[in-house]
Design an enzyme around this catalytic site. Structure first.
Site, PDB file in Angstrom:
ATOM      1  N   GLU A 144     -28.239  17.153  -8.072  1.00  0.00           N
ATOM      2  CA  GLU A 144     -28.036  17.409  -9.510  1.00  0.00           C
ATOM      3  C   GLU A 144     -29.303  17.867 -10.232  1.00  0.00           C
ATOM      4  O   GLU A 144     -29.660  17.331 -11.277  1.00  0.00           O
ATOM      5  CB  GLU A 144     -27.439  16.156 -10.176  1.00  0.00           C
ATOM      6  CG  GLU A 144     -26.143  15.720  -9.493  1.00  0.00           C
ATOM      7  CD  GLU A 144     -25.514  14.464 -10.103  1.00  0.00           C
ATOM      8  OE1 GLU A 144     -26.161  13.822 -10.928  1.00  0.00           O
ATOM      9  OE2 GLU A 144     -24.367  14.151  -9.734  1.00  0.00           O
ATOM     10  N   ASN A 185     -27.296  19.376  -3.482  1.00  0.00           N
ATOM     11  CA  ASN A 185     -25.960  18.883  -3.840  1.00  0.00           C
ATOM     12  C   ASN A 185     -25.819  18.862  -5.368  1.00  0.00           C
ATOM     13  O   ASN A 185     -26.752  18.501  -6.074  1.00  0.00           O
ATOM     14  CB  ASN A 185     -25.817  17.451  -3.273  1.00  0.00           C
ATOM     15  CG  ASN A 185     -24.397  16.913  -3.304  1.00  0.00           C
ATOM     16  OD1 ASN A 185     -23.466  17.585  -2.847  1.00  0.00           O
ATOM     17  ND2 ASN A 185     -24.220  15.706  -3.825  1.00  0.00           N
ATOM     18  N   HIS A 221     -15.940  16.804  -8.001  1.00  0.00           N
ATOM     19  CA  HIS A 221     -15.353  15.822  -8.924  1.00  0.00           C
ATOM     20  C   HIS A 221     -14.533  16.596  -9.951  1.00  0.00           C
ATOM     21  O   HIS A 221     -15.080  17.210 -10.869  1.00  0.00           O
ATOM     22  CB  HIS A 221     -16.452  15.019  -9.629  1.00  0.00           C
ATOM     23  CG  HIS A 221     -17.221  14.132  -8.714  1.00  0.00           C
ATOM     24  ND1 HIS A 221     -16.637  13.044  -8.080  1.00  0.00           N
ATOM     25  CD2 HIS A 221     -18.507  14.153  -8.306  1.00  0.00           C
ATOM     26  CE1 HIS A 221     -17.556  12.438  -7.339  1.00  0.00           C
ATOM     27  NE2 HIS A 221     -18.696  13.093  -7.444  1.00  0.00           N
ATOM     28  N   GLU A 250     -17.997  15.268  -2.389  1.00  0.00           N
ATOM     29  CA  GLU A 250     -17.619  14.081  -3.179  1.00  0.00           C
ATOM     30  C   GLU A 250     -16.266  14.275  -3.864  1.00  0.00           C
ATOM     31  O   GLU A 250     -16.077  13.886  -5.023  1.00  0.00           O
ATOM     32  CB  GLU A 250     -18.689  13.777  -4.249  1.00  0.00           C
ATOM     33  CG  GLU A 250     -20.096  13.668  -3.699  1.00  0.00           C
ATOM     34  CD  GLU A 250     -21.144  13.246  -4.726  1.00  0.00           C
ATOM     35  OE1 GLU A 250     -20.780  12.802  -5.828  1.00  0.00           O
ATOM     36  OE2 GLU A 250     -22.341  13.372  -4.415  1.00  0.00           O
ATOM     37  N   ASP A 252     -12.913  14.147  -5.624  1.00  0.00           N
ATOM     38  CA  ASP A 252     -11.884  13.281  -6.195  1.00  0.00           C
ATOM     39  C   ASP A 252     -11.280  14.012  -7.389  1.00  0.00           C
ATOM     40  O   ASP A 252     -11.878  14.954  -7.911  1.00  0.00           O
ATOM     41  CB  ASP A 252     -12.363  11.854  -6.533  1.00  0.00           C
ATOM     42  CG  ASP A 252     -13.548  11.774  -7.483  1.00  0.00           C
ATOM     43  OD1 ASP A 252     -13.894  12.784  -8.134  1.00  0.00           O
ATOM     44  OD2 ASP A 252     -14.146  10.680  -7.589  1.00  0.00           O
TER      45      ASP A 252
HETATM   46  C1  XIL Z   1     -21.838   6.928  -8.105  1.00  0.00           C
HETATM   47  C2  XIL Z   1     -21.263   5.742  -7.374  1.00  0.00           C
HETATM   48  O1  XIL Z   1     -19.966   6.059  -6.929  1.00  0.00           O
HETATM   49  C3  XIL Z   1     -21.231   4.540  -8.270  1.00  0.00           C
HETATM   50  O2  XIL Z   1     -20.853   3.377  -7.533  1.00  0.00           O
HETATM   51  C4  XIL Z   1     -22.589   4.312  -8.918  1.00  0.00           C
HETATM   52  O3  XIL Z   1     -22.514   3.260  -9.838  1.00  0.00           O
HETATM   53  C5  XIL Z   1     -23.075   5.567  -9.590  1.00  0.00           C
HETATM   54  O4  XIL Z   1     -23.087   6.641  -8.675  1.00  0.00           O
HETATM   55  N1  XIL Z   1     -22.443  12.024  -8.136  1.00  0.00           N
HETATM   56  C6  XIL Z   1     -23.164  11.510  -7.076  1.00  0.00           C
HETATM   57  C7  XIL Z   1     -22.925  10.117  -6.629  1.00  0.00           C
HETATM   58  O5  XIL Z   1     -23.921  12.245  -6.432  1.00  0.00           O
HETATM   59  O6  XIL Z   1     -24.073   9.507  -6.097  1.00  0.00           O
HETATM   60  C8  XIL Z   1     -22.351   9.261  -7.739  1.00  0.00           C
HETATM   61  O7  XIL Z   1     -22.004   8.010  -7.189  1.00  0.00           O
HETATM   62  C9  XIL Z   1     -21.160   9.955  -8.372  1.00  0.00           C
HETATM   63  C10 XIL Z   1     -21.568  11.261  -8.976  1.00  0.00           C
END
Ligand code: XIL
Length: 327
Positions: A144, A185, A221, A250, A252
């Site tokens: 990020e 990422n 996401h 990631e 979802d």
């Molecule tokens: C999130 C986790 O799922 C949570 O448990 C934690 O509190 C915060 O981080 N992008 C990412 C991940 O790269 O590391 C994040 O994970 C979600 C967003």
């Protein structure tokens, strides 16, 4: 999938067990999930579904700086070690997540003066990558680092070390484990937009400079409220053309709660488009979801009013999205 009609409303009913062929066996891509060491240890049903369906795991929090070295010089590798051991036992690959991130970063790191930060960052990367050398297929080296408009996020790393820290951290990670694939990422880079344009330009530049970057992680996401990202496949394809892998890291798909059959169908369509696009484009090598069960998703904690973002419900029953990927 069984649909029963109760009181005039179609209700989707999941069978207790997943499809006869696990997700990991219907594709030549790595299929993963984020995983939490605590649930892996304490919930045998969680562990069973993970073991059966997936062949990659990504530690959800266990490898972040804030977990492994919350206090300077005091390391806690317990969760990360447990997940890596589990992966080796069950013949899964591991995506290491993540070495350099402005979030879940210990205060003591953020407070360091520039000259000290550089050495501490190099040591952090070297220590962590060497610890798991040969056991991590791919590392999210930086996470990020861009804003939505394509400018660099103004993190402590950038403020104190300048934009050049990105090339440095990839070189340090490569020196520590030359066999691991090294990724940048980020989120909201599924489609073609100013942010993914900036990622594309940076990766192209780094490759031209000989910086060891192998791939781009597209977090994935999504929310059914915002539409599916435009030009997703074209975006994956342009990265392939400059010689890097891509991975959905990631995935979802959030739903405004409560879920209903129509929302679950839209969710299934979004998951399906993410999955199909990755399979349609060469060098998209991995499809990993951010947790697999609504029982433990990060979504309700972070996005009030949204949830039910995973392939399996709280009771580990596969949802329509699962059957969209594995009919
Ligand atoms: C999130 C986790 O799922 C949570 O448990 C934690 O509190 C915060 O981080 N992008 C990412 C991940 O790269 O590391 C994040 O994970 C979600 C967003």
């Amino acid at each position: 999938m069984a649909v029963v009609v109760a009181m005039g409303i179609a209700v989707w009913q999941a069978p207790a067990a997943a499809a006869s062929v696990p997700l990991k066996n219907i594709t030549n891509r790595y299929v993963g999930s984020a995983v939490a060491a605590t649930y892996l240890a304490s919930e045998s049903d969680y562990r069973a579904v993970l073991t059966r369906e997936f062949d990659n795991v990504t530690p959800e929090n266990e490898m972040k700086w804030g977990t492994v070295e919350a206090v300077r010089g005091q390391y806690d590798w317990s969760g990360a070690d447990a997940i890596v051991r589990y992966a080796q036992r069950t013949h899964k690959t591991v995506r290491g997540h993540t070495l350099v991130w402005h979030s879940q970063l210990p205060d003591w790191v953020a407070a360091l003066p520039a000259d000290e930060l550089r050495g501490v960052l190099r040591d952090h990367i070297t220590t962590e990558v060497k610890r798991y050398k040969g056991k991590i297929r791919a590392w999210d080296v930086v996470n990020e680092i861009f804003n939505e408009d394509g400018t660099r996020r103004d993190t402590v790393f950038r403020q104190k070390l300048g934009d050049g820290f990105v090339a440095d951290v990839f070189r340090w990670a490569h020196a520590a484990d030359p066999g691991a694939k090294l990724y940048l990422n980020d989120y909201n880079i599924e489609g073609v937009n100013p942010k993914s344009d900036a990622v594309y330009d940076l990766v192209k530049t780094l490759r031209r400079q000989g910086v060891p970057i192998d791939g781009v992680g597209i977090q994935g996401h999504l929310s059914i409220q915002y539409g599916f990202p435009g030009e997703y496949r074209a975006n994956l394809a342009r990265f392939a053309r400059i010689g890097v892998e891509t991975a959905v890291t990631e995935a979802d798909v959030r739903i405004p709660t409560p879920p209903d059959p129509a929302k679950l169908a839209t969710q299934a369509s979004y998951f399906g488009q993410l999955w199909d696009g990755c399979h349609a484009v060469s060098r998209c090598v991995e499809f990993t979801t951010w947790g697999f069960t609504d029982r433990h998703s990060w979504v309700p904690d972070v996005f009030p009013g949204e949830g039910a973002a995973c392939l399996f419900d709280e009771n580990l029953h596969p949802k329509p999205a699962y059957y969209r990927l594995n009919p």
